[in-house]
Structure formats: C-alpha cells, structure tokens
Design a protein around this motif. Structure first.
Motif, short mmCIF file in Angstrom:
data_model
loop_
_atom_site.label_atom_id
_atom_site.label_comp_id
_atom_site.label_asym_id
_atom_site.label_seq_id
_atom_site.Cartn_x
_atom_site.Cartn_y
_atom_site.Cartn_z
N ARG A 2 -6.15 -6.44 0.29
CA ARG A 2 -4.74 -6.27 0.91
C ARG A 2 -4.79 -6.88 2.22
O ARG A 2 -3.82 -7.57 2.42
N GLU A 3 -5.89 -6.97 2.94
CA GLU A 3 -5.84 -7.89 4.38
C GLU A 3 -5.58 -9.23 4.10
O GLU A 3 -5.05 -9.70 4.77
N ARG A 6 -2.50 -10.18 3.09
CA ARG A 6 -1.38 -10.04 4.33
C ARG A 6 -1.45 -11.17 5.28
O ARG A 6 -0.58 -11.70 5.65
N LEU A 237 3.90 -9.27 3.48
CA LEU A 237 3.60 -8.21 4.78
C LEU A 237 3.88 -6.94 4.51
O LEU A 237 4.44 -6.54 3.55
N GLU A 238 3.37 -6.06 5.61
CA GLU A 238 3.61 -4.46 5.32
C GLU A 238 5.12 -4.19 5.16
O GLU A 238 5.94 -4.45 5.44
N GLY A 239 4.76 -3.49 3.68
CA GLY A 239 6.06 -2.79 3.34
C GLY A 239 6.98 -4.03 2.68
O GLY A 239 8.15 -3.73 2.29
#
Ligand code: MG
Ligand code: MG
Length: 244
Positions: A2-3, A6, A237-239
């Motif tokens: 996930r990172e 991102r 990106l986040e969300g």
C-alpha cells in the motif's frame, strides 16, 4: 504494498502537474525519480532488464517502454504515457497513466476515455471467486465496442515482492477461464489500447514498443488487491479513487 502504491501515486501527481508543451521526457523522469527517492523508495524500473530510467515515457504511437530523453519535448496535442514503479521495503507498486499535453483532438480524448473506462470495467470483475479472464473479457469488450483494439503482445501481471509475477493478466480473452481469483492476490491490471491495429513493433533502441500502423495508443494501469467484496486500489493517494 500500500505504501509502495501510494508513493507511485504521489509520483503520478507530480507528473500531472508538470506535463505541458515544451517539457522534455527526461525532465518528467527526473521528477518521478526524485519523488520516489524522497519517500524512501527505489524506482522499480531503473536497471530492470537494463532499462536506463525510472519512468517509461511513451508519446503518441509509442505504446510502452519509451525511454526518456532530453531531446524529446512534448508538443501541444500529444499524449504522454507515463509508467511508474516503486519498491518500498521489498514490495512493489506499478501504475501507468495517459496525460494529454495541452488541448488534444476530440478523437484522441475518446481513445483516452475508453481506455480508462476499460480498466475500470475490468476491475468490476476483480473479485474473489471470479476467474481472471473475466477481467480480460470485460476490458476487450468495452474497447472493441468503441472501435479500438487491444494490444496482445503486452499484458498485465501479478506483482508483490517482484515487479512481475505470475499470473499474466491479458486484456483479451474468453470469460470464465484462467485462475480463480482469491482474496489477498495482488495484480497489475493495465489495458493498452490502440486507435488502429493491435499489432506492435519494437524500435531499434530495443525497448520502445510502437503501434505497427503508427496509430495512437493509450495505457492505464493500477495495482490492486483482490478482496472478498471486490478490489482495493493500491496505487492511489490516501482515500483516493483515482478515475482520472
Ligand atoms: Mg507499469
Ligand atoms: Mg505493469
């Protein structure tokens, strides 16, 4: 993962803000490398099979694997495909996007829209219990309905500790075939769509794949996690739910 995903998405965001007429593809590559390294990750593509850069930058009839160059400057009306991979703590993320340079013709815009839609049509079938080619078939059906063609010579792939893992994820084929999708699988799904023939050739640089008839080509890719309910986009990106 996930990172890693991102960080790939952050690099795409930096590219999106930089693309304009006059910029060179080498500058785009530098922006990608800087973004990836500043977040503690390593560009997956640099040195992969001898590839000389951090991003693949492919313009117009170039499909994938274009090599960034200082002398290659973008012009109004071009389309630029940027493919980015990042490795973070031993795991990879991989995502490609097609960027319009300034104003682009209506027919070119349609190629981009249909290719991006085809990725998300495929993803609707990316759910535990389905077969892998359910994704492939949905991509092909959407593309051909609009009169474009799906590249056969290059396909999506599994991804994780290595950039390219089994299984292959073709963008064409019969539904109901291929491995059963299971929660926890991570795949890079990446339709490559041509305005003309699906056939390809590789330039003398040994890397750049182009359409055999010099027609335009578009490419969109996300790394996704298969879940019981569907898919989870990792290269966002986040969300975020990056539909373009
Ligand atoms: Mg890629
Ligand atoms: Mg890929």
């Amino acid at each position: 993962m996930r990172e890693a995903g991102r960080i790939v998405a952050l690099a795409h965001e930096a590219v999106r803000q930089a693309v304009r007429p006059g910029i060179s593809t080498a500058r785009i590559d530098a922006i990608v490398e800087e973004t990836i390294r500043s977040h503690g990750a390593v560009p997956s593509f640099k040195g992969y099979g001898g590839f000389p850069a951090s991003a693949c930058t492919s313009v117009n009839e170039e499909i994938i694997h274009g090599i960034p160059a200082k002398t290659k400057r973008l012009k109004e009306g071009d389309i630029l495909k940027v493919d980015i991979g990042a490795e973070y703590k031993g795991y990879h993320g991989d995502s490609a996007w097609t960027y319009p340079v300034g104003d682009i013709p209506e027919e070119t815009r349609k190629l981009l829209d249909v290719t991006r839609e085809a990725l998300f049509e495929g993803l609707r079938h990316a759910v535990s219990g389905n077969r892998l080619q359910d994704i492939s078939h949905a991509v092909q059906t959407h593309v051909e309905k609009h009169g474009f063609s799906v590249v056969r010579d290059f396909v999506g792939h599994g991804i994780g500790k290595r950039l390219h893992e089994a299984p292959e994820v073709p963008n064409f084929g019969e539904a109901g075939k291929g491995p059963v999708l299971k929660a926890g699988m991570t795949l890079a799904i990446e339709p490559m769509v041509n305005a003309g023939t699906h056939e390809t050739t590789v330039l003398a640089d040994g890397w750049t794949a182009v359409t055999a008839d010099s027609s335009l080509s578009a490419h969109y890719e996300h790394t996704v996690l298969i879940t019981e309910e569907g898919y989870d986009l990792l290269t966002v990106l986040e969300g975020g739910d990056r539909h373009g």
